[in-house]
Scaffold this active site. Structure first.
Site, PDB file in Angstrom:
ATOM      1  CB  THR A   1      -0.878   0.007   1.275  1.00 15.15           C
ATOM      2  OG1 THR A   1      -1.498  -1.254   1.436  1.00 15.15           O
ATOM      3  CG2 THR A   1      -1.945   1.082   1.232  1.00 15.15           C
TER       4      THR A   1
ATOM      5  NE  ARG B   1      -8.395  -7.886   0.465  1.00 10.47           N
ATOM      6  CZ  ARG B   1      -7.375  -7.121   0.815  1.00 10.47           C
ATOM      7  NH1 ARG B   1      -6.892  -6.250  -0.041  1.00 10.47           N
ATOM      8  NH2 ARG B   1      -6.818  -7.232   2.013  1.00 10.47           N
ATOM      9  CB  VAL B   2     -12.976  -3.758  -0.531  1.00 11.81           C
ATOM     10  CG1 VAL B   2     -12.574  -2.387   0.006  1.00 11.81           C
ATOM     11  CG2 VAL B   2     -13.687  -3.626  -1.878  1.00 11.81           C
ATOM     12  N   GLY B   3      -9.875  -4.167   0.800  1.00  8.62           N
ATOM     13  CA  GLY B   3      -9.118  -4.221   2.043  1.00  8.62           C
ATOM     14  C   GLY B   3      -9.408  -3.041   2.945  1.00  8.62           C
TER      15      GLY B   3
ATOM     16  CB  THR C   1       0.780  -0.544   4.695  1.00  6.64           C
ATOM     17  OG1 THR C   1       1.251  -1.616   3.855  1.00  6.64           O
ATOM     18  CG2 THR C   1       1.886  -0.179   5.686  1.00  6.64           C
ATOM     19  N   GLY C   2      -0.932  -3.370   5.434  1.00  6.77           N
ATOM     20  CA  GLY C   2      -0.784  -4.713   5.987  1.00  6.77           C
ATOM     21  C   GLY C   2      -1.919  -5.629   5.597  1.00  6.77           C
TER      22      GLY C   2
ATOM     23  N   GLY D   1      -5.190  -6.459   5.383  1.00  7.94           N
ATOM     24  CA  GLY D   1      -6.341  -5.591   5.496  1.00  7.94           C
ATOM     25  C   GLY D   1      -7.513  -6.148   6.272  1.00  7.94           C
TER      26      GLY D   1
END
Length: 329
Positions: free
Chosen positions: A182, A210-212, A233-234, A236
């Site tokens: 990210t 897919r949505v994080g 960031t990671g 999600g």
């Protein structure tokens, strides 16, 4: 890690190019230099705005645009591919002055997804728009679009093929750079206002649709002048379940924790045991910065009013990457 204490009326900016860095064993000196250079360009883009008295919102937008334009990072140009071989990008921006926020998810076409998120915030009555409807909204707003070929990089396409092959064979090389990436920025301007911006292509070989956490306000992105601005960031899904960014702000507001205490408590003590590999960048209303992570590394950097650009990749001190040619406005 917290930077040195800020001076009064100083500005502060932090950027990240994602946790889950390339394995040290695969990092070449040339590639490492390229990452530092990309972070430096993003820092300088935001620094120019802030040094000229500009807003935190404009600064984080400029910094993230620079990271989206850099193919090395997983956002905009250089975004990863879904399992279906498509690119689906998410982004969010939040203004700490009034908690105004905008986000997009599942888009590919606007050159800079962060500008799409900002358009949602400033020109719609909504917070999140998704998919083709978000694309049509961006067209109506006159945002610059690019052909799909602009966003393609061989590195990301090859990573998809390798990931699908490992998935088929039941193997895993434990390369964190495949699992999350990210870009983001947080800033405090000279008026004391905060802002955060986050943009991503998601996870390599993610399921279509897919949505994080990046476009989820309170999970991957948060800004409130009373507490802090955060970009995460990671992994999600874990960051969403634990409302990671908002949890940091809540600890500051209700438990009277400092930015560093709250950030480390969430990233190290809460997310890591739950499987939430990753990190965050954050700035508080006083201009203190915190950049903790619980994985092998996080592309990151900071700059203050002195103009010194500092970056790092792995678990190491920030290094000065300032270029004298960058210091003019």
């Amino acid at each position: 890690m917290t930077s040195n204490a800020p001076t009064q009326n100083d500005f502060a900016l932090a950027v990240h190019g994602g946790a889950g860095t390339i394995l040290r064993s695969k990092m070449t000196p040339e590639r490492e230099a390229a990452y530092h250079a990309g972070l430096r360009r993003a820092l300088n883009a935001g620094r120019v705005v802030l040094a000229d008295g500009g807003s935190a919102l404009d600064a984080v937008s400029a910094a993230v645009m620079a990271l989206e334009d850099e193919p090395l990072f997983n956002a905009g140009r250089g975004a990863v591919y879904t399992s279906a071989g498509k690119q689906e990008m998410d982004a969010a921006v939040m203004d700490g002055r009034d908690r105004a926020a905008g986000a997009v998810a599942g888009i590919c076409g606007p050159r800079n997804p962060i500008l799409a998120a900002r358009a949602v915030m400033e020109h719609s009555g909504h917070v999140i728009l998704i998919g083709e409807s978000a694309m049509e909204f961006c067209r109506r707003q006159g945002l610059p679009f690019e052909e799909l070929s602009y966003f393609h990089t061989e590195q990301r396409w090859n990573a998809l093929q390798e990931t699908l092959a490992m998935r088929h064979s039941g193997t895993d090389d434990h390369d964190e750079s495949r699992k999350h990436g990210t870009v983001g920025a947080v800033a405090r301007d000279r008026k004391g206002n905060l802002a955060a911006a986050t943009s991503t292509g998601g996870m390599t070989a993610k399921s279509p649709g897919r949505v994080g956490d990046s476009p989820v306000i309170g999970a991957g992105t948060w800004a409130d002048n009373e507490t802090c601005a955060v970009s995460a960031t990671g992994h999600g899904e874990i960051f969403i379940r634990y409302a990671a960014a908002h949890e940091i702000a809540s600890r500051m507001r209700y438990a009277d924790q400092s930015l560093e205490e709250a950030s480390r408590a969430v990233v190290i003590d809460m997310l890591a045991p739950a499987g939430g590999s990753g990190g965050i960048i954050a700035v508080d209303r006083a201009g203190n910065l915190s950049l903790p992570f619980n994985c092998s590394g996080m592309y990151r950097g900071i700059v203050r009013g002195d103009g010194k650009l500092l970056t790092a990749i792995y678990d190491e001190p920030l290094v000065d990457v300032s270029d004298p040619n960058d210091q003019g406005n």
